[in-house]
Every structure is written in structure tokens, then in C-alpha cells.
Scaffold this motif. Structure first.
Motif, PDB file in Angstrom:
ATOM      1  N   ASP A 143       0.823  -1.214   0.000  1.00  0.00           N
ATOM      2  CA  ASP A 143       0.000   0.000   0.000  1.00  0.00           C
ATOM      3  C   ASP A 143       0.852   1.256   0.000  1.00  0.00           C
ATOM      4  N   GLY A 144       2.139   1.134   0.391  1.00  0.00           N
ATOM      5  CA  GLY A 144       3.032   2.279   0.427  1.00  0.00           C
ATOM      6  C   GLY A 144       4.160   2.153  -0.576  1.00  0.00           C
ATOM      7  N   PRO A 145       4.978   3.192  -0.758  1.00  0.00           N
ATOM      8  CA  PRO A 145       6.050   3.174  -1.754  1.00  0.00           C
ATOM      9  C   PRO A 145       7.093   2.106  -1.447  1.00  0.00           C
ATOM     10  N   PHE A 146       7.766   1.636  -2.492  1.00  0.00           N
ATOM     11  CA  PHE A 146       8.622   0.460  -2.351  1.00  0.00           C
ATOM     12  C   PHE A 146       9.660   0.460  -3.468  1.00  0.00           C
ATOM     13  N   THR A 147      10.889   0.059  -3.126  1.00  0.00           N
ATOM     14  CA  THR A 147      11.951  -0.161  -4.101  1.00  0.00           C
ATOM     15  C   THR A 147      12.631  -1.479  -3.757  1.00  0.00           C
ATOM     16  N   ALA A 148      12.884  -2.306  -4.754  1.00  0.00           N
ATOM     17  CA  ALA A 148      13.532  -3.590  -4.502  1.00  0.00           C
ATOM     18  C   ALA A 148      14.355  -4.016  -5.703  1.00  0.00           C
ATOM     19  N   GLN A 149      15.320  -4.892  -5.442  1.00  0.00           N
ATOM     20  CA  GLN A 149      16.090  -5.559  -6.491  1.00  0.00           C
ATOM     21  C   GLN A 149      16.212  -7.035  -6.150  1.00  0.00           C
ATOM     22  N   VAL A 150      16.227  -7.862  -7.195  1.00  0.00           N
ATOM     23  CA  VAL A 150      16.514  -9.283  -6.997  1.00  0.00           C
ATOM     24  C   VAL A 150      17.419  -9.726  -8.137  1.00  0.00           C
ATOM     25  N   VAL A 151      18.430 -10.533  -7.806  1.00  0.00           N
ATOM     26  CA  VAL A 151      19.375 -11.025  -8.805  1.00  0.00           C
ATOM     27  C   VAL A 151      19.380 -12.547  -8.771  1.00  0.00           C
ATOM     28  N   VAL A 152      19.518 -13.159  -9.949  1.00  0.00           N
ATOM     29  CA  VAL A 152      19.627 -14.609 -10.079  1.00  0.00           C
ATOM     30  C   VAL A 152      20.907 -14.914 -10.841  1.00  0.00           C
ATOM     31  N   GLY A 153      21.677 -15.878 -10.337  1.00  0.00           N
ATOM     32  CA  GLY A 153      22.968 -16.202 -10.932  1.00  0.00           C
ATOM     33  C   GLY A 153      22.860 -17.010 -12.199  1.00  0.00           C
ATOM     34  N   PRO A 154      23.907 -17.031 -13.027  1.00  0.00           N
ATOM     35  CA  PRO A 154      23.871 -17.743 -14.302  1.00  0.00           C
ATOM     36  C   PRO A 154      23.723 -19.251 -14.152  1.00  0.00           C
ATOM     37  N   SER A 155      24.191 -19.824 -13.048  1.00  0.00           N
ATOM     38  CA  SER A 155      24.027 -21.267 -12.876  1.00  0.00           C
ATOM     39  C   SER A 155      22.569 -21.666 -12.765  1.00  0.00           C
ATOM     40  N   GLU A 156      21.709 -20.708 -12.407  1.00  0.00           N
ATOM     41  CA  GLU A 156      20.277 -20.973 -12.278  1.00  0.00           C
ATOM     42  C   GLU A 156      19.534 -20.727 -13.585  1.00  0.00           C
ATOM     43  N   LEU A 157      20.239 -20.233 -14.587  1.00  0.00           N
ATOM     44  CA  LEU A 157      19.594 -19.813 -15.830  1.00  0.00           C
ATOM     45  C   LEU A 157      20.073 -20.639 -17.014  1.00  0.00           C
ATOM     46  N   GLY A 158      20.520 -21.868 -16.744  1.00  0.00           N
ATOM     47  CA  GLY A 158      21.105 -22.677 -17.807  1.00  0.00           C
ATOM     48  C   GLY A 158      20.169 -22.997 -18.943  1.00  0.00           C
ATOM     49  N   ALA A 159      18.854 -22.988 -18.704  1.00  0.00           N
ATOM     50  CA  ALA A 159      17.905 -23.338 -19.755  1.00  0.00           C
ATOM     51  C   ALA A 159      17.320 -22.113 -20.439  1.00  0.00           C
ATOM     52  N   VAL A 160      17.841 -20.932 -20.142  1.00  0.00           N
ATOM     53  CA  VAL A 160      17.401 -19.710 -20.816  1.00  0.00           C
ATOM     54  C   VAL A 160      18.455 -19.330 -21.844  1.00  0.00           C
ATOM     55  N   PRO A 161      18.242 -19.601 -23.119  1.00  0.00           N
ATOM     56  CA  PRO A 161      19.279 -19.297 -24.101  1.00  0.00           C
ATOM     57  C   PRO A 161      19.503 -17.796 -24.234  1.00  0.00           C
ATOM     58  N   PRO A 162      20.737 -17.345 -24.295  1.00  0.00           N
ATOM     59  CA  PRO A 162      20.983 -15.938 -24.604  1.00  0.00           C
ATOM     60  C   PRO A 162      20.316 -15.564 -25.921  1.00  0.00           C
ATOM     61  N   GLY A 163      19.653 -14.424 -25.919  1.00  0.00           N
ATOM     62  CA  GLY A 163      18.853 -14.007 -27.068  1.00  0.00           C
ATOM     63  C   GLY A 163      17.372 -14.065 -26.783  1.00  0.00           C
ATOM     64  N   SER A 164      16.975 -14.759 -25.705  1.00  0.00           N
ATOM     65  CA  SER A 164      15.566 -14.808 -25.315  1.00  0.00           C
ATOM     66  C   SER A 164      15.125 -13.457 -24.765  1.00  0.00           C
ATOM     67  N   GLU A 165      13.828 -13.173 -24.834  1.00  0.00           N
ATOM     68  CA  GLU A 165      13.288 -11.906 -24.377  1.00  0.00           C
ATOM     69  C   GLU A 165      12.406 -12.101 -23.155  1.00  0.00           C
ATOM     70  N   VAL A 166      12.659 -11.343 -22.094  1.00  0.00           N
ATOM     71  CA  VAL A 166      11.822 -11.346 -20.901  1.00  0.00           C
ATOM     72  C   VAL A 166      10.729 -10.306 -21.117  1.00  0.00           C
ATOM     73  N   VAL A 167       9.448 -10.710 -20.983  1.00  0.00           N
ATOM     74  CA  VAL A 167       8.349  -9.833 -21.390  1.00  0.00           C
ATOM     75  C   VAL A 167       7.278  -9.614 -20.327  1.00  0.00           C
ATOM     76  N   GLY A 168       7.414 -10.183 -19.122  1.00  0.00           N
ATOM     77  CA  GLY A 168       6.412  -9.968 -18.086  1.00  0.00           C
ATOM     78  C   GLY A 168       6.752 -10.731 -16.824  1.00  0.00           C
ATOM     79  N   LEU A 169       6.006 -10.473 -15.740  1.00  0.00           N
ATOM     80  CA  LEU A 169       6.221 -11.189 -14.491  1.00  0.00           C
ATOM     81  C   LEU A 169       4.909 -11.367 -13.728  1.00  0.00           C
ATOM     82  N   SER A 170       4.899 -12.382 -12.839  1.00  0.00           N
ATOM     83  CA  SER A 170       3.739 -12.685 -12.003  1.00  0.00           C
ATOM     84  C   SER A 170       4.189 -12.895 -10.563  1.00  0.00           C
ATOM     85  N   TYR A 171       3.233 -12.743  -9.623  1.00  0.00           N
ATOM     86  CA  TYR A 171       3.475 -13.005  -8.205  1.00  0.00           C
ATOM     87  C   TYR A 171       2.498 -14.078  -7.713  1.00  0.00           C
TER      88      TYR A 171
END
Length: 900
Positions: free
Chosen positions: A258-286
Motif C-alpha cells: 500500500d506504500g512506496p517500495f523499491t527492490a532488487q533481486v538477482v539470479v545467478g547464471p548457474s540458475e539460468l542454464g535453460a534460458v538461451p541468450p537471445g531470449s526476451e523477458v516480457v512480463g512477471l507474475s506473483y
């Protein structure tokens, strides 16, 4: 021994086929958009699409009004509404002996729309329907302001939208029976009329010219139905929490507070082995924390909700407390502005994890380039209520992901490093660079500025690209390749220049290559395997300036141009790939496509490019100086049974999408699943059926009040499947992956009419919660309320040769709560999935990096593509040679166990 998991965060999962999570399948837009909920200013009695006289009616919409239709979408129907008020119409059925519809890019903008119909029509014109048309009684609803739209007039041939101004022309012969229906329209004085909309008409169905609209006629407000072009997939962060609740409240309310918010989250490359470079990230869900009710209780609005993505400067565990210090040079603001959310946007959560919310779509995609992925969220708060979202602590995700946030401000410069974040499900358009190492680096083809004109020029050409399997390791065998894209070479002006460009013909054929790149033949057919398929044919429109040469912030290369969508996707079964393009040239000046010089790799080991200046040539010459950089778009998926992956099985069943309430269960062989790409630890995230070859196609939207799907391990294989549903479910393993209503939009189960080829599985039923495959036999159970209306038959396996009884078997019964059924033909089924994040050195693909993997690398050491003894799996870095770097990567990874 260093045993560590790589079964981590945010790997790719197949989702929809020709749709988008942020845009529902069977999508439609009202044009002009401003009149979606407002009546037009005109209702011409003499110029309507249900008039008593013969007419030619032609109207144009500017591309700005069509921004809701992604470039490459297939437009498959249109609808109109009658003017406000009145009863449902017509009172009785009305028949037109001729009702032809043509759609094309418009050569003239609305402000200079010509009275001569042909002068407005680009060469990409398609007659999308022709022949008689009967409008049933009550087809156009009445009684409202504005009235609802009618059902769509479904085309027999779709039109592929190229991002241009669009002209629709209808030629009709006077109807008989029923009453005249006056359609809601726009004319002089309506917002945008004459600048973004214009209309021309004539008193004949064969007229060559008409009258540009005046006070006696108007352009009908139109609802356009289309199928978006590019599949999108799911990415989880952190991935261990994709199907399991983190059960932690740290930071849980922030992303939807309900109030203002700033956040960052990072994921390492070892966790992204099945995401080929060149893919496009286009949205997110919670998703909500387990035990929480759906949120929000009433509609809320964020005045500002900004999301930025970048390659992270710092890996997980090393984030700076200063937000800006973590962002890479390629940071992109992917969404900005207000975010209104409806009541219940995030579903209620029960164990083992909550269902994901609908996606928050990005206005601009972010291209994943490899490395650590950083997401920054800044919002103003909704001023009403906060969501108790699921979340993780940084300690629990050590080395995989890290989250930091500040709950006091949406412009905060720094954060508390001891926090965590909520799991996020990203949407990704999966793609792979066919020429490795060019995601963020420009090519060097032909020198500087260099580049290749052959794919975007004014002359006819035949061009074949042979790509080594080492370059395609990111595409799981069994997946469907759905399109290709290119980018401009810099420096040069954006192109096509001078206006929209039109190919009268742009044909693409794909096949498993019979010859590897070093020994590719200059005869095109000699390089094409028996699975050669024409994946697209016919005209292609490219909007003016579609190939941008502007370099985004922090980038050395421009964004890719539009996706050239394939109408019939190619099933990639592994190995080298051959792509043959034949086109007759476009009507604009040449544009330089980014390219590389083939000789930068020894003897063209990874790819070979063969070219002819004749579109119909049988052979060409090898070009080592200008190999175009292309990006292949695909959906990670696998079909059961593999024996009929791209061939019609010949059987038929309508039970999974039937008229009546049904319980339908399939047992799938673990051997069949594992023989392709689905190995233990894979997350199953959706399924698709395909139409039987004899089906006529689904002509109207079909809805199910309830469509529940569950997955479980099975104690029985296909050959021993029980007719008692519960007996095929291992105790404690069943997970309900989707529940609730389901709508199957019209034309989402297409039929190609080919003799033996399988119809494409366009409609994909998404799972709201992924299922973690544990290996062995698998049970799929569907319980649905029935469509209550006719549904087309699906392709199914009748015989052992089709895989029935070996790859899979099915049982069905009437009713949604049935306990016992009878054997039925199993429907051909395609699963979308996320591969487990892999162990880098797992050469033999058995889930761990161990002694046998080391032996494979040592045996193949020093060998390159095309040489005896070369091992594509031992070539860990995929550069075409098994060398010191591959050995180093394996030794660093030794002892890794996937999923442990």
C-alpha cells in the motif's frame, strides 16, 4: 566432493503456442480503441454491411490504432455491432450470395485514401473469405449503448499483420430475407476521422472506384480477432520455489504494498542454464503465501509501477546496498506508469504453493544476454492494502538468488542487504542465437559497416544456412521452432526506408541437415533431410523502419526486427539444421542485416551459408564473408507419442475437450518421456492437443465452466493402466496444476488439410502451478464440465504403432467425479516444460558431473566439428572444438548433482 545443486532459479518453460500470457489466446481488439465502450457518431441506413443492395465497402485504419495487434499476428476474423438500442437483429436469417473480404496493408494513409480501391491495396492483399454468407436471426445483439459485438465472421485464410496501416475491403451482393441491420459507424466529426480512419464505398460489388466518405456514409467500428505470433514461456525465480511455498514473510508485502517500495533481486547464471541468450523477458507474475486469501479484496491502483531489467554487475550474495551500483550498462525500463489491478488479481494460496497471478506485461522486452539477471521494482503504493506474498530469505537462496529492498520510498538509493524477496514467475519469449556469441556483439561480415542484404533486398534470392548442432544445444529435442528474426547492421539508417516493404513471396523451409556445415553441398536439396517442411509461404509485409539502427542504452547492437512467424512450426529432433529461404525481393531499397564472416571459425565448422540470386535456383555458391545473424524462436516442449511427433496419428477423440462432463486420464511412459527431453527435475507447465486431420476446425469460442487438471506419478505403465482412476495415482504425488473455467477460442485448433502431416498444436492449456517430474511413469487426469456445444475431434492413437499401450494409454468416463472408466484412444499430447538448471559438465546428461563425463571429454580432446571423434556433448562451451576450456569447465563443476 563438492556436491551442489543446479536445480535452481528461473529456467525456461514452454507456455503457449501462438499466444501470449499477457494477451489471451483468441485475442481481439476494437478499432478505433476509443470506441470499444462508446457508440459511434453515425448509423448509415444506406451503407451497412447488411444492406439490401450490392456494395463495395473499403476502410482504412492507421497503424497507431492497431498497436494492440503484435506484428506477425494472424488475423482470422472480424465482427461488427449494430447501432445503439433496438432489438436483436436481423429478425430472420439473411443470406448474401457473395460476401468477399480482402485485407491488405494500405498504400495510402487515411488522410490521402484513394477513391480507387486498387490504389490503396498493397501487394500483400489476401482474400480472407469469399462466397455466400448467411447471417442468422439475432446475430447482432441489441438493447444497449453501445450494443455488444456480434460473433466473428471467421476467415478461411488468415492475414498476417505486418505493423502497417490496414485496409479492409468487402464486396457483397444484396441480401435477401430478414431485416436490414444498421451498423455502428464513424463519419465526419468523429475523433480521428479523416486522419486515422477513412472510408470509401460504391453501389456495386464489382466497382473499381467509389466515393470517399462524406456525410452519407461512415466507417464501421470493427472488432478484429487475431492470434499473436510468438510463444512465451515461464521463468521462475528462485526456481526451487516454483512449486513449493517458501513460507517466509520477509519482504512479502513489498512488491504489491500500500506504500512506496523499491527492490532488487538477482539470479545467478548457474540458475539460468535453460534460458538461451537471445531470449526476451516480457512480463512477471506473483503469488500469495500459503494460507492467504486472494488479493486485493477490491480493485486498487498504483499511480506508478516501474520495472527495470539488466545484466547484473554483482552476482547473488554480492549485491551492493546501492541500487544503481548493481545495474549493468544494458539496463532497460521495461514498464512504467499506472498499474490498476482488479479484485482477486493474485489467487488464494493453498499447499504446496499458491497459483500465480496473471502477468504484469512489459511494454518493452529485455533481451537476456547470459550472466546474472537483475530486476528492479519501484512503485508508489496503492494507498489501500498490501498483499502477503510468498517470499524467501537471502540465506535460504545463498549463491542462487539475492533480494534487497527499501519499504520507505520508490526513489530510494540504497537498501538493507539482509532482506530477501518474493518468488517471481517471469514470462520469456524463448529464442536462441543461431550464430553463437552474437547476442551483444555486432558481426563483422564484409568489413565495416558490412552486413548482408540478401534477406532484405529488392532482388530475388535463394539462401540456405546450415547450422551445426553445437550451436543449437539450447533447443531441447522435440521442441517446435516457431519463427526467426534478424537485426540491422550499424551504422546505417533504419529500414525499410521510404515506406512499408512488401515481399510478394517469402518462403521458408526447414529440415534436419543431411550434411554438416564443413561438407555441405551447394545443391540446396542435398542438404535437406526427409523431415523437410515448408514452415511459411506467401507474402510478407515489413513496416517502414521496422529494422531500427538505434543502439539502446549500454548496447553495441540494435534491437532485433520483427519475428517472421512460421505458420506450421518445425519439430526439432536434434542434430544439424538446414534453413532455406526463397523470396522475390521487396519493393524498397536494400537494408544491411548484421552478419559475420564465416572464416572467423576454421573451415566453417559451425555454419555454412549458400546463396543464389535466383529465388527458384536448385543450387548456389558458398559465401564465407556474409553469414546473416539470425535468432530462432522456439517453444521448449515434447510430444507424446514421439512416433507421431510430426505425423498425423490417424485416430480421433473429442473426450479431453468434449461436449459432455468427462473424466479423462492418460498414463504416459517414463521411458517415452525420458527418451526425449523430459528428465527428472523438469517442471511441466502446460499441455496442448492438436486437431484430427479430418476435423473442420473450431469455428467459435467454446467454454468450459470447470476444467481441472492434475498430474501425479503412476504405479502403472501404459500397458497395465487400470480402469479405476485412483489406482493410476501414486499416493501423495498428485498435484492440481489448474482449476476453474476454460475458454477455447475459435480457430485455436487449426487443420492444415495435409495428407499425413500433423496439425499444429496451437492452443495451449497453461498450468497455474508447475509439476515437478520425478521420473518414471506419469498420470494426467482431466475432469471437465463439458463444452455443451460441438467441439472438433482431436488427433489420437488407435494402434500400437501410434504408441498406444506403449508410450501412453487412456481411460475415460462420463461425469467429473467418475471413479471407474473404460479404455479409450489417448489423445496426442504436447507438454511444455522447464528443464532443470543443468550441471555444466554433465556430458552424458545423467544428472551429475562425474568420472564418465571426464572420460568423454578426454577421448574427444582436440577434435573439432566434422572430424572423427568429435563429441558435441563434450564440447561444453559450444565453440566447435573440445579443448582446454571444456576441461576446465568440467573440473570446476565436478561433483555437481542436478536437483540434489
Amino acid at each position: 566432493m563438492n556436491v551442489r545443486t543446479r536445480f535452481g532459479a528461473w529456467a525456461v518453460v514452454g507456455a503457449v503456442w501462438l499466444g501470449s500470457a499477457s494477451m489471451a489466446l483468441g485475442q481481439s481488439v476494437v478499432v478505433p480503441p476509443a470506441f470499444a465502450g462508446a457508440a459511434g457518431n453515425f448509423a448509415p441506413a444506406t451503407l451497412t454491411l447488411a444492406a439490401p443492395d450490392s456494395r463495395t465497402l473499403s476502410w482504412v485504419y492507421s497503424s497507431g490504432l492497431l498497436s494492440g495487434i503484435p506484428v506477425g499476428s494472424r488475423i482470422w476474423g472480424i465482427a461488427f455491432r449494430q447501432s445503439s438500442g433496438g432489438a436483436d437483429a436481423p429478425a430472420a436469417a439473411r443470406t448474401f450470395p457473395r460476401y468477399d473480404i480482402e485485407i491488405a496493408a494500405s498504400l495510402n494513409a487515411p488522410s490521402v485514401f484513394s477513391a480507387t480501391f486498387a490504389n490503396n491495396t498493397a501487394p500483400d492483399a489476401v482474400t480472407v473469405r469469399s462466397g455466400a454468407l448467411t447471417i442468422p436471426a439475432g446475430f447482432f445483439p441489441g438493447g444497449a449503448v453501445p450494443n455488444d459485438f456480434s460473433a466473428p465472421i471467421v476467415f478461411t485464410e488468415p492475414y498476417v499483420y505486418g505493423g502497417t496501416d490496414l485496409v479492409i475491403t468487402v464486396r457483397l451482393q444484396g441480401g435477401s430475407g430478414g431485416s436490414i441491420v444498421t451498423l455502428d459507424s464513424l463519419t465526419t466529426g468523429a475523433a480521428g476521422f479523416g486522419s486515422t480512419v477513412q472510408f470509401t464505398w460504391a453501389n456495386s460489388d464489382t466497382a473499381a472506384a467509389g466515393t470517399v466518405t462524406g456525410g452519407a456514409s461512415g466507417a464501421p467500428i470493427t472488432k478484429i480477432f487475431f492470434t499473436p505470433p510468438q510463444p512465451e514461456s515461464f521463468v521462475y525465480g528462485p526456481r526451487p520455489l516454483a512449486d513449493t511455498d517458501a513460507n517466509n514473510f520477509w519482504g512479502a508485502s513489498g512488491p504489491l504494498a500500500d506504500g512506496p517500495f523499491t527492490a532488487q533481486v538477482v539470479v545467478g547464471p548457474s540458475e539460468l542454464g535453460a534460458v538461451p541468450p537471445g531470449s526476451e523477458v516480457v512480463g512477471l507474475s506473483y503469488r500469495m503465501n500459503v494460507g492467504q486469501a486472494a488479493w486485493p479484496p477490491a480493485a486498487v491502483n498504483f499511480a506508478q509501477y516501474d520495472i527495470r531489467l539488466s545484466t547484473s554487475v554483482n552476482p547473488p550474495g554480492s549485491l551492493s546496498a546501492t541500487f544503481n551500483s548493481n545495474e549493468g550498462a544494458d539496463a532497460r525500463l521495461v514498464r512504467s506508469g499506472a498499474l490498476p489491478l482488479t479484485a482477486g488479481f493474485v489467487p488464494a494460496a493453498t499447499a504446496p504453493a499458491g497459483f500465480w497471478s496473471p502477468p504484469i506485461g512489459f511494454g518493452a522486452p529485455f533481451v537476456y544476454k547470459g550472466g546474472s539477471l537483475l530486476t528492479t521494482i519501484r512503485h508508489s503504493g496503492n494507498g489501500a492494502t498490501f498483499a502477503r506474498l510468498d517470499s524467501f530469505t537471502n540465506a535460504s537462496m545463498a549463491g542462487r538468488a539475492q533480494g534487497i529492498y527499501n519499504t520507505l520510498s520508490n526513489v530510494a538509493a540504497s537498501a538493507n542487504l539482509t532482506n530477501g524477496m518474493t518468488p517471481v514467475r517471469f514470462q520469456v519469449r524463448p529464442a536462441i542465437m543461431a550464430l553463437d556469441g552474437t547476442v551483444a556483439t555486432p558481426g563483422n561480415g564484409g568489413g565495416s559497416p558490412g552486413g548482408w542484404t540478401g534477406l532484405t533486398d529488392d532482388g530475388g534470392t535463394a539462401q540456405q544456412l546450415i547450422i551445426a548442432a553445437a550451436q543449437l544445444k539450447g533447443i531441447p529435442p522435440g521442441s517446435t521452432i516457431t519463427g526467426m528474426s534478424m537485426r540491422a547492421r550499424t551504422p546505417q539508417a533504419a529500414f525499410p526506408a521510404g515506406g512499408d516493404a512488401y515481399f510478394g513471396r517469402f518462403d521458408v523451409t526447414m529440415a534436419t541437415a543431411t550434411n554438416p556445415p564443413p561438407s555441405a553441398s551447394t545443391t540446396f536439396a542435398s542438404n535437406m533431410g526427409a523431415d523437410a517442411k515448408a514452415v511459411r509461404s506467401g507474402p510478407l509485409t515489413v513496416a517502414a523502419g521496422a529494422y531500427s539502427t538505434t543502439l539502446p542504452a549500454g548496447s553495441a547492437v540494435p534491437d532485433f526486427g520483427p519475428v517472421i512467424s512460421f505458420f506450421d512450426p518445425f519439430v526439432y529432433t536434434g542434430g544439424d539444421l538446414a534453413i532455406l529461404v526463397r523470396h522475390g525481393g521487396w519493393n524498397r531499397a536494400d537494408g544491411l542485416v548484421d552478419a559475420v564472416q564465416g572464416q572467423v571459425l576454421p573451415n566453417g565448422l559451425l555454419y555454412r551459408f549458400i546463396v543464389s540470386g535466383n529465388a527458384d535456383a536448385a543450387s548456389g555458391t558458398a559465401d564465407f564473408f556474409n553469414v546473416p545473424i539470425i535468432r530462432l524462436h522456439f517453444t521448449p516442449s515434447q510430444v507424446i507419442s514421439a512416433a507421431r511427433a510430426d505425423v498425423n496419428a490417424g485416430g480421433s477423440t473429442s473426450l479431453p475437450l468434449g461436449i459432455n462432463a468427462t473424466t479423462y486420464q492418460i498414463v504416459l511412459s517414463g521411458t517415452e518421456l525420458g527418451a526425449q527431453s523430459i528428465r527428472p527435475g523438469t517442471l511441466l507447465n502446460g499441455m496442448a492437443f492438436r486437431a484430427n486431420q479430418a476435423a473442420a476446425g473450431l469455428a467459435a469460442d467454446t467454454s468450459f465452466a470447470q476444467y481441472d487438471v492434475s498430474l501425479a506419478s503412476s504405479p502403472n505403465g501404459p500397458a497395465s493402466m487400470s480402469t479405476t482412476f485412483a489406482s493410476n495415482i501414486s499416493a501423495g504425488t498428485e498435484v492440481v496444476v489448474r482449476s476453474g473455467p476454460l475458454s477455447v477460442p475459435a480457430l485455436q485448433l487449426p487443420t492444415l488439410g495435409l495428407a499425413t502431416a500433423a496439425n499444429p498444436p496451437v492452443y495451449f492449456i497453461r498450468f497455474d502451478r508447475p509439476f515437478r517430474y520425478a521420473g518414471g511413469d506419469l498420470t494426467l487426469t482431466i475432469r471437465h464440465s463439458g463444452a455443451g456445444a460441438s467441439i472438433l475431434p482431436l488427433d489420437a492413437a488407435f494402434s500400437a504403432g501410434d504408441g498406444r499401450g506403449t508410450a501412453f494409454q487412456a481411460v475415460s468416463a462420463s461425469g467429473v467425479a467418475a471413479a471407474v472408466g473404460t479404455l479409450q484412444p489417448p489423445a496426442m499430447l504436447r507438454f511444455g516444460f522447464t528443464l532443470p538448471a543443468y550441471c555444466v559438465g554433465d556430458v552424458d546428461r545423467n544428472g551429475s558431473t562425474a568420472a564418465n563425463d571426464l572420460t568423454r571429454v578426454l577421448v574427444a580432446f582436440g577434435k573439432s566439428v566434422g572430424q572423427p571423434g568429435y563429441d558435441v556433448d563434450a564440447d561444453i562451451d559450444g565453440n566447435g572444438t573440445v579443448a582446454a576450456n571444456d576441461l576446465t569447465l568440467l573440473l570446476v563443476d565436478f561433483g555437481c548433482v542436478t536437483g540434489s
